[in-house]
Design a protein around this motif. Structure first.
Motif, PDB file in Angstrom:
ATOM      1  N   TYR A 223       0.817  -1.204   0.000  1.00 16.75           N
ATOM      2  CA  TYR A 223       0.000   0.000   0.000  1.00 16.75           C
ATOM      3  C   TYR A 223       0.857   1.262   0.000  1.00 16.75           C
ATOM      4  O   TYR A 223       1.931   1.308   0.604  1.00 16.75           O
ATOM      5  N   ASP A 224       0.332   2.282  -0.662  1.00 20.26           N
ATOM      6  CA  ASP A 224       0.903   3.616  -0.577  1.00 20.26           C
ATOM      7  C   ASP A 224       0.421   4.215   0.744  1.00 20.26           C
ATOM      8  O   ASP A 224      -0.780   4.247   1.011  1.00 20.26           O
ATOM      9  N   VAL A 225       1.345   4.651   1.589  1.00 20.86           N
ATOM     10  CA  VAL A 225       0.991   5.141   2.923  1.00 20.86           C
ATOM     11  C   VAL A 225       1.048   6.661   2.953  1.00 20.86           C
ATOM     12  O   VAL A 225       2.035   7.280   2.547  1.00 20.86           O
ATOM     13  N   SER A 226      -0.021   7.266   3.439  1.00 18.49           N
ATOM     14  CA  SER A 226      -0.116   8.720   3.538  1.00 18.49           C
ATOM     15  C   SER A 226       0.817   9.229   4.635  1.00 18.49           C
ATOM     16  O   SER A 226       1.087   8.523   5.617  1.00 18.49           O
ATOM     17  N   PRO A 227       1.301  10.469   4.521  1.00 16.68           N
ATOM     18  CA  PRO A 227       2.103  11.055   5.614  1.00 16.68           C
ATOM     19  C   PRO A 227       1.263  11.370   6.844  1.00 16.68           C
ATOM     20  O   PRO A 227       1.796  11.662   7.911  1.00 16.68           O
ATOM     21  N   LEU A 228      -0.069  11.316   6.724  1.00 19.51           N
ATOM     22  CA  LEU A 228      -0.953  11.616   7.847  1.00 19.51           C
ATOM     23  C   LEU A 228      -0.988  10.458   8.837  1.00 19.51           C
ATOM     24  O   LEU A 228      -0.984   9.293   8.454  1.00 19.51           O
ATOM     25  N   ARG A 229      -1.037  10.793  10.132  1.00 18.83           N
ATOM     26  CA  ARG A 229      -1.309   9.809  11.182  1.00 18.83           C
ATOM     27  C   ARG A 229      -2.394  10.421  12.056  1.00 18.83           C
ATOM     28  O   ARG A 229      -2.233  11.528  12.576  1.00 18.83           O
ATOM     29  N   ILE A 230      -3.503   9.688  12.265  1.00 16.95           N
ATOM     30  CA  ILE A 230      -4.684  10.269  12.899  1.00 16.95           C
ATOM     31  C   ILE A 230      -5.094   9.506  14.147  1.00 16.95           C
ATOM     32  O   ILE A 230      -4.757   8.336  14.325  1.00 16.95           O
ATOM     33  N   ARG A 242     -11.292  12.173  -1.700  1.00 15.26           N
ATOM     34  CA  ARG A 242      -9.913  11.718  -1.920  1.00 15.26           C
ATOM     35  C   ARG A 242      -9.891  10.186  -1.889  1.00 15.26           C
ATOM     36  O   ARG A 242     -10.716   9.565  -1.235  1.00 15.26           O
ATOM     37  N   ASN A 243      -8.930   9.606  -2.545  1.00 14.59           N
ATOM     38  CA  ASN A 243      -8.775   8.142  -2.532  1.00 14.59           C
ATOM     39  C   ASN A 243      -7.952   7.731  -1.314  1.00 14.59           C
ATOM     40  O   ASN A 243      -6.878   7.136  -1.429  1.00 14.59           O
ATOM     41  N   LEU A 244      -8.463   8.058  -0.145  1.00 14.10           N
ATOM     42  CA  LEU A 244      -7.803   7.747   1.120  1.00 14.10           C
ATOM     43  C   LEU A 244      -8.663   6.766   1.904  1.00 14.10           C
ATOM     44  O   LEU A 244      -9.887   6.781   1.802  1.00 14.10           O
ATOM     45  N   PHE A 245      -8.029   5.930   2.710  1.00 15.41           N
ATOM     46  CA  PHE A 245      -8.781   5.057   3.609  1.00 15.41           C
ATOM     47  C   PHE A 245      -8.006   4.871   4.903  1.00 15.41           C
ATOM     48  O   PHE A 245      -6.786   4.993   4.951  1.00 15.41           O
ATOM     49  N   SER A 246      -8.749   4.595   5.966  1.00 11.79           N
ATOM     50  CA  SER A 246      -8.169   4.328   7.276  1.00 11.79           C
ATOM     51  C   SER A 246      -8.758   3.021   7.796  1.00 11.79           C
ATOM     52  O   SER A 246      -9.884   2.666   7.462  1.00 11.79           O
ATOM     53  N   VAL A 247      -7.983   2.307   8.606  1.00 18.72           N
ATOM     54  CA  VAL A 247      -8.389   0.991   9.100  1.00 18.72           C
ATOM     55  C   VAL A 247      -8.919   1.099  10.524  1.00 18.72           C
ATOM     56  O   VAL A 247      -8.323   1.770  11.372  1.00 18.72           O
ATOM     57  N   ARG A 248     -10.059   0.448  10.778  1.00 18.12           N
ATOM     58  CA  ARG A 248     -10.645   0.375  12.115  1.00 18.12           C
ATOM     59  C   ARG A 248     -11.228  -1.022  12.318  1.00 18.12           C
ATOM     60  O   ARG A 248     -11.605  -1.684  11.355  1.00 18.12           O
ATOM     61  N   PRO A 249     -11.372  -1.459  13.575  1.00 16.01           N
ATOM     62  CA  PRO A 249     -12.232  -2.616  13.819  1.00 16.01           C
ATOM     63  C   PRO A 249     -13.644  -2.268  13.346  1.00 16.01           C
ATOM     64  O   PRO A 249     -14.125  -1.155  13.572  1.00 16.01           O
ATOM     65  N   LEU A 250     -14.299  -3.194  12.680  1.00 11.97           N
ATOM     66  CA  LEU A 250     -15.620  -2.938  12.108  1.00 11.97           C
ATOM     67  C   LEU A 250     -16.605  -2.458  13.175  1.00 11.97           C
ATOM     68  O   LEU A 250     -17.361  -1.507  12.965  1.00 11.97           O
TER      69      LEU A 250
END
Length: 298
Positions: A223-230, A242-250
């Motif tokens: 994966y291409d990793v964004s410089p953002l950390r949230i 934007r074509n961005l996604f973040s991972v969470r427990p469902l």
């Protein structure tokens, strides 16, 4: 037998020492009315007035002065009995500390309620249990160092060799994406599908990010990793359009994501199986646990 409780004696002595109901109430952290009613109830039980009431306040009657002296002695005795019980409890109670991942709690999207932990503590008073809300990354480290007895968290990729544990539950992972532009029409998303976007890392729990990245590596997807950390509670508006996604427990994502502009897509691998993250009860290897946890994330 004197038909009075300890609280009535405590309120009476406080009022006698303070010289007024209002001053006693400040010391006791109650209302002046509560002090007044308690003293009146005690006087009814005794059948004797303890205070003279006048325009300038209250003052002890002759009997009230004698009664206050004995009541103070009785309260001191009760205090000594409580201290004796506390000493005995500390000597015969095992202290146990449990670090719990912040996202396990209901207010953060989990299922654990603080009231249930208090109830557990009350029902098992033979154990002096401390429940500590923590960030996930430090829990297993603190268990390994001995500063925690147990931890409830996701395991790090490299788990300390001295730590053992029991699998509590596995949770499916989801991708948070914006609106309809990115992965339009998808009800779930594959590891390969996510290659077309950019991963925004979840700063509070690297295990979620690492779990997806490890599973993607099995399918030779990088994966291409964004410089953002949230953070978990960050405003996700920057994902929109934007074509961005973040991972969470469902489960966490469904309970905490309120924006209609965000979509929550369960993640599956190349076999169509749910990509999951495991939650463990961890502790030092002392023969307590029936089987080792190893270093697996599933």
């Amino acid at each position: 037998m004197l038909n009075a409780d300890v609280r009535q004696l405590e309120y009476f002595v406080a009022a006698a020492d303070a010289g007024s109901y209002s001053s006693a109430a400040k010391v006791l952290y109650v209302s002046p009315q509560a002090v007044s009613k308690s003293v009146q109830a005690l006087e009814r039980h005794l059948g004797v007035m303890l205070f003279d009431r006048g325009p300038n306040g209250i003052s002890l009657t002759e009997f009230g002065r004698q009664f206050r002296e004995r009541a103070s002695e009785l309260l001191d005795a009760f205090g000594q009995l409580e201290a004796m019980a506390d000493d005995y409890r500390h000597q015969h109670t095992e202290a146990v500390s449990v670090g719990i991942h912040s996202l396990c709690f209901r207010e953060h999207g989990g299922t654990i309620d603080w009231n249930d932990l208090l109830l557990f503590h009350e029902e098992h008073c033979e154990i002096d249990t401390s429940f500590i809300e923590m960030r996930g990354g430090s829990i297993v480290e603190d268990v390994a160092k001995g500063s925690l007895d147990f931890g409830i968290s996701v395991l790090p990729t490299e788990c300390p060799v001295d730590v053992d544990g029991i699998l509590l539950r596995s949770f499916p992972l989801a991708a948070l994406v914006s609106g309809d532009r990115f992965l339009a029409g998808k009800q779930q998303v594959s590891i390969e599908d996510l290659r077309t976007g950019q991963l925004v890392l979840f700063s509070e729990e690297d295990s979620f990010n690492n779990r997806l990245i490890e599973e993607a590596a099995k399918e030779q997807v990088v994966y291409d990793v964004s410089p953002l950390r949230i953070r978990a509670d960050s405003d996700m508006g920057f994902l929109l359009n934007r074509n961005l996604f973040s991972v969470r427990p469902l489960q966490h994502a469904r309970r905490t994501t309120m924006s209609d502009a965000m979509r929550i897509l369960p993640i599956v691998n190349g076999k169509g199986e749910s990509v999951e993250i495991a939650l463990y009860l961890s502790g030092i290897k002392v023969g307590f646990f029936p089987s080792p946890i190893g270093h697996s994330s599933t």
